[in-house]
Write a protein that holds these residues in place. Structure first.
Motif, short mmCIF file in Angstrom:
data_model
loop_
_atom_site.label_atom_id
_atom_site.label_comp_id
_atom_site.label_asym_id
_atom_site.label_seq_id
_atom_site.Cartn_x
_atom_site.Cartn_y
_atom_site.Cartn_z
N ARG A 161 -48.78 -16.66 14.62
CA ARG A 161 -49.40 -16.43 13.55
C ARG A 161 -50.12 -17.36 12.75
N TYR A 162 -51.16 -16.84 12.64
CA TYR A 162 -52.20 -18.62 11.85
C TYR A 162 -52.85 -17.93 10.60
N ALA A 163 -52.92 -19.64 10.41
CA ALA A 163 -53.60 -19.44 8.95
C ALA A 163 -55.23 -18.46 9.03
N GLY A 213 -59.33 -16.52 14.81
CA GLY A 213 -60.06 -16.03 16.11
C GLY A 213 -60.74 -16.92 17.21
N ARG A 214 -60.49 -18.10 15.84
CA ARG A 214 -60.73 -19.36 16.77
C ARG A 214 -60.00 -20.35 18.00
N PHE A 215 -59.08 -20.59 16.52
CA PHE A 215 -57.23 -20.97 16.94
C PHE A 215 -56.68 -20.66 18.10
N MET A 268 -58.46 -25.34 20.32
CA MET A 268 -59.19 -25.24 19.50
C MET A 268 -60.61 -25.05 19.73
N ASN A 269 -61.80 -23.45 19.16
CA ASN A 269 -62.86 -23.08 20.23
C ASN A 269 -63.91 -23.77 18.36
#
Length: 120
Positions: free
Chosen positions: A58-60, A65-67, A82-83
């Motif tokens: 799960r992501y904030a 799309g970046r982490f 982390m990109n």
């Protein structure tokens, strides 16, 4: 429950950084693992979480799309890659172990934070 976060640092906008959180095998196999962050003057916010078995992520919305969060079962370690970092990602990043995987994941145990600073 002990959680040891590491890997923070200073990076330019657009760059990448990986933070790590090591814990005991018992904790790692019993709890969902999550990352939160707290920027200066702001409340701590959820960043990402991985189910204890690794079967769900799960992501904030702000980091989708970046982490990428991942688990290394052999090392009892959870990572946050982390990109495409932005200055607004600057914060202290905290690793947490969570008992429940609900609509809102709350940390039950916390590690000391690691500072991530993104320069513009």
């Amino acid at each position: 429950v002990q959680l040891q976060a590491s890997g923070g640092g200073l990076v330019q906008a657009g760059g990448s950084l990986r933070v790590s959180c090591e814990t005991s095998k018992r904790t790692f196999t019993s709890y969902h693992m999550a990352w939160f962050r707290q920027a200066p003057g702001k409340e701590r916010e959820f960043v990402a979480a991985v189910f204890y078995s690794g079967g769900s992520l799960r992501y904030a919305d702000s980091v989708k799309g970046r982490f990428t969060i991942s688990r290394d079962n052999a090392k009892n370690t959870v990572y946050l890659q982390m990109n495409s970092l932005k200055p607004e990602d600057t914060a202290v990043y905290y690793c947490a172990a969570a008992r429940y995987w609900g609509s809102s994941i709350q940390g039950d145990y916390w590690g000391k934070g690691t500072q991530v600073t993104v320069s513009s």
